[in-house]
Design a protein around this motif. Structure first.
Motif, PDB file in Angstrom:
ATOM      1  N   SER A   1       0.806  -1.222   0.000  1.00  0.00           N
ATOM      2  CA  SER A   1       0.000   0.000   0.000  1.00  0.00           C
ATOM      3  C   SER A   1       0.841   1.275   0.000  1.00  0.00           C
ATOM      4  N   SER A   2       2.116   1.174   0.379  1.00  0.00           N
ATOM      5  CA  SER A   2       2.974   2.353   0.336  1.00  0.00           C
ATOM      6  C   SER A   2       3.671   2.504  -1.011  1.00  0.00           C
ATOM      7  N   GLY A   3       3.446   1.539  -1.920  1.00  0.00           N
ATOM      8  CA  GLY A   3       4.077   1.601  -3.238  1.00  0.00           C
ATOM      9  C   GLY A   3       5.427   0.929  -3.297  1.00  0.00           C
ATOM     10  N   GLU A   4       5.807   0.224  -2.242  1.00  0.00           N
ATOM     11  CA  GLU A   4       7.097  -0.474  -2.200  1.00  0.00           C
ATOM     12  C   GLU A   4       6.970  -1.808  -2.923  1.00  0.00           C
ATOM     13  N   GLY A   5       7.753  -1.984  -3.969  1.00  0.00           N
ATOM     14  CA  GLY A   5       7.691  -3.199  -4.759  1.00  0.00           C
ATOM     15  C   GLY A   5       8.488  -4.329  -4.141  1.00  0.00           C
ATOM     16  N   SER A   6       8.116  -5.549  -4.504  1.00  0.00           N
ATOM     17  CA  SER A   6       8.843  -6.712  -4.022  1.00  0.00           C
ATOM     18  C   SER A   6       8.679  -7.859  -5.017  1.00  0.00           C
ATOM     19  N   ALA A   7       9.599  -8.800  -4.911  1.00  0.00           N
ATOM     20  CA  ALA A   7       9.540  -9.998  -5.737  1.00  0.00           C
ATOM     21  C   ALA A   7      10.029 -11.163  -4.890  1.00  0.00           C
ATOM     22  N   ARG A   8       9.429 -12.324  -5.118  1.00  0.00           N
ATOM     23  CA  ARG A   8       9.895 -13.518  -4.418  1.00  0.00           C
ATOM     24  C   ARG A   8       9.575 -14.739  -5.259  1.00  0.00           C
ATOM     25  N   GLN A   9      10.215 -15.824  -4.898  1.00  0.00           N
ATOM     26  CA  GLN A   9       9.962 -17.082  -5.574  1.00  0.00           C
ATOM     27  C   GLN A   9       9.211 -18.016  -4.640  1.00  0.00           C
ATOM     28  N   LEU A  10       8.268 -18.743  -5.205  1.00  0.00           N
ATOM     29  CA  LEU A  10       7.493 -19.710  -4.446  1.00  0.00           C
ATOM     30  C   LEU A  10       7.747 -21.100  -5.005  1.00  0.00           C
ATOM     31  N   ASP A  11       7.955 -22.072  -4.104  1.00  0.00           N
ATOM     32  CA  ASP A  11       7.939 -23.452  -4.547  1.00  0.00           C
ATOM     33  C   ASP A  11       6.487 -23.921  -4.530  1.00  0.00           C
ATOM     34  N   ARG A  12       6.236 -25.133  -4.928  1.00  0.00           N
ATOM     35  CA  ARG A  12       4.859 -25.612  -5.024  1.00  0.00           C
ATOM     36  C   ARG A  12       4.148 -25.552  -3.669  1.00  0.00           C
ATOM     37  N   GLU A  13       4.819 -25.972  -2.614  1.00  0.00           N
ATOM     38  CA  GLU A  13       4.201 -25.981  -1.288  1.00  0.00           C
ATOM     39  C   GLU A  13       3.796 -24.578  -0.844  1.00  0.00           C
ATOM     40  N   GLU A  14       4.685 -23.614  -1.041  1.00  0.00           N
ATOM     41  CA  GLU A  14       4.378 -22.232  -0.663  1.00  0.00           C
ATOM     42  C   GLU A  14       3.256 -21.666  -1.538  1.00  0.00           C
ATOM     43  N   TYR A  15       3.272 -21.989  -2.825  1.00  0.00           N
ATOM     44  CA  TYR A  15       2.201 -21.552  -3.717  1.00  0.00           C
ATOM     45  C   TYR A  15       0.849 -22.078  -3.230  1.00  0.00           C
TER      46      TYR A  15
ATOM     47  N   ARG B   1      -0.015 -22.860  -0.253  1.00  0.00           N
ATOM     48  CA  ARG B   1      -0.392 -22.163   0.976  1.00  0.00           C
ATOM     49  C   ARG B   1      -0.911 -20.761   0.671  1.00  0.00           C
ATOM     50  N   VAL B   2      -0.158 -20.011  -0.123  1.00  0.00           N
ATOM     51  CA  VAL B   2      -0.526 -18.630  -0.430  1.00  0.00           C
ATOM     52  C   VAL B   2      -1.814 -18.572  -1.247  1.00  0.00           C
ATOM     53  N   MET B   3      -1.882 -19.360  -2.306  1.00  0.00           N
ATOM     54  CA  MET B   3      -3.055 -19.307  -3.172  1.00  0.00           C
ATOM     55  C   MET B   3      -4.259 -19.995  -2.540  1.00  0.00           C
ATOM     56  N   GLY B   4      -4.016 -20.908  -1.615  1.00  0.00           N
ATOM     57  CA  GLY B   4      -5.125 -21.525  -0.892  1.00  0.00           C
ATOM     58  C   GLY B   4      -5.929 -20.480  -0.146  1.00  0.00           C
ATOM     59  N   GLY B   5      -5.248 -19.449   0.370  1.00  0.00           N
ATOM     60  CA  GLY B   5      -5.943 -18.358   1.044  1.00  0.00           C
ATOM     61  C   GLY B   5      -6.741 -17.491   0.092  1.00  0.00           C
ATOM     62  N   ALA B   6      -6.272 -17.414  -1.159  1.00  0.00           N
ATOM     63  CA  ALA B   6      -6.959 -16.578  -2.142  1.00  0.00           C
ATOM     64  C   ALA B   6      -8.045 -17.343  -2.904  1.00  0.00           C
ATOM     65  N   LEU B   7      -7.804 -18.620  -3.188  1.00  0.00           N
ATOM     66  CA  LEU B   7      -8.725 -19.383  -4.023  1.00  0.00           C
ATOM     67  C   LEU B   7      -9.432 -20.518  -3.292  1.00  0.00           C
ATOM     68  N   GLY B   8      -8.945 -20.844  -2.104  1.00  0.00           N
ATOM     69  CA  GLY B   8      -9.390 -22.056  -1.430  1.00  0.00           C
ATOM     70  C   GLY B   8     -10.870 -22.145  -1.140  1.00  0.00           C
ATOM     71  N   ASP B   9     -11.552 -21.044  -0.896  1.00  0.00           N
ATOM     72  CA  ASP B   9     -12.987 -21.060  -0.618  1.00  0.00           C
ATOM     73  C   ASP B   9     -13.641 -20.021  -1.519  1.00  0.00           C
ATOM     74  N   PRO B  10     -13.929 -20.400  -2.775  1.00  0.00           N
ATOM     75  CA  PRO B  10     -14.374 -19.398  -3.733  1.00  0.00           C
ATOM     76  C   PRO B  10     -15.756 -18.815  -3.457  1.00  0.00           C
TER      77      PRO B  10
END
Length: 149
Positions: free
Chosen positions: A60-74, A76-85
Motif C-alpha cells: 500500500s505504500s508503493g514499495e515493490g517486491s519480488a519472491r519465488q514460491l515453490d509448489r508448497e508455498e504456492y 499455501r498462499v493461493m489456498g488463502g486466495a482461491l481455497g474457498d471461492p
C-alpha cells in the motif's frame, strides 16, 4: 594501450507473429486455469505452473517486491486466495504478447464478483512453453505486498 572489451549482443528479434493456433492454445490454457480457480482447485492451478514461480507485487505504500514460491508455498498462499471461492464469477479480457513460440506475456483486465461484491483487477503473467505445454512462471499484480508480509 588498447583494452579488449567483450560485448553481449542480444539475439536478433525475429519479429514473431502468432497465428490463430497459437492464440487458441493460450485461450484454452486460460480457460482451464480459470475453471480450476473458480472451483477453488488450487492444486489444479499449481499443476499448470513452472516452479519455482516468480511473484512480483507492491504494498500500500508503493514499495515493490519480488519472491519465488515453490509448489508448497504456492499452495499455501493461493489456498488463502482461491481455497474457498464462495459464489465466484470472473470475467476477464486478456491481451497476449507472444515474444516467441515458447514465451508469452499476457495482460489481463478482470472483474471478480465474490458473494455479490465486485472488484476490478489488472495483472500480468509470463508463460513458458515447456514439454509442449504452456506453464505460468511469473505472476505480476499490485497490492499483495501487505498480505505477504
Amino acid at each position: 594501450m588498447t583494452q579488449a572489451r567483450s560485448r553481449i549482443v542480444p539475439p536478433a528479434d525475429r519479429g514473431y507473429a502468432p497465428d490463430a493456433e497459437d492464440l487458441a492454445a493460450l485461450d484454452a490454457w486460460f480457460r482451464r486455469y480459470d475453471a480450476y480457480a473458480a472451483a477453488g482447485d488450487v492444486a489444479g492451478t499449481a499443476d499448470m505452473a513452472l516452479f519455482p514461480l516468480n511473484t512480483v507485487t507492491d504494498d500500500s505504500s508503493g514499495e515493490g517486491s519480488a519472491r519465488q514460491l515453490d509448489r508448497e508455498e504456492y499452495l499455501r498462499v493461493m489456498g488463502g486466495a482461491l481455497g474457498d471461492p464462495g459464489d465466484l464469477t470472473m470475467n476477464s479480457t486478456r491481451t497476449p504478447y507472444l515474444l516467441t513460440p515458447g514465451l508469452a506475456v499476457v495482460f489481463t483486465e478482470a472483474e471478480f464478483t465474490v458473494d455479490g461484491r465486485s472488484q476490478r483487477v489488472r495483472y500480468a503473467d509470463v508463460l513458458v512453453r515447456t514439454g509442449g505445454e504452456w506453464r505460468f512462471q511469473t505472476m505480476v499484480q499490485g497490492g499483495w505486498g501487505d498480505q505477504a508480509a
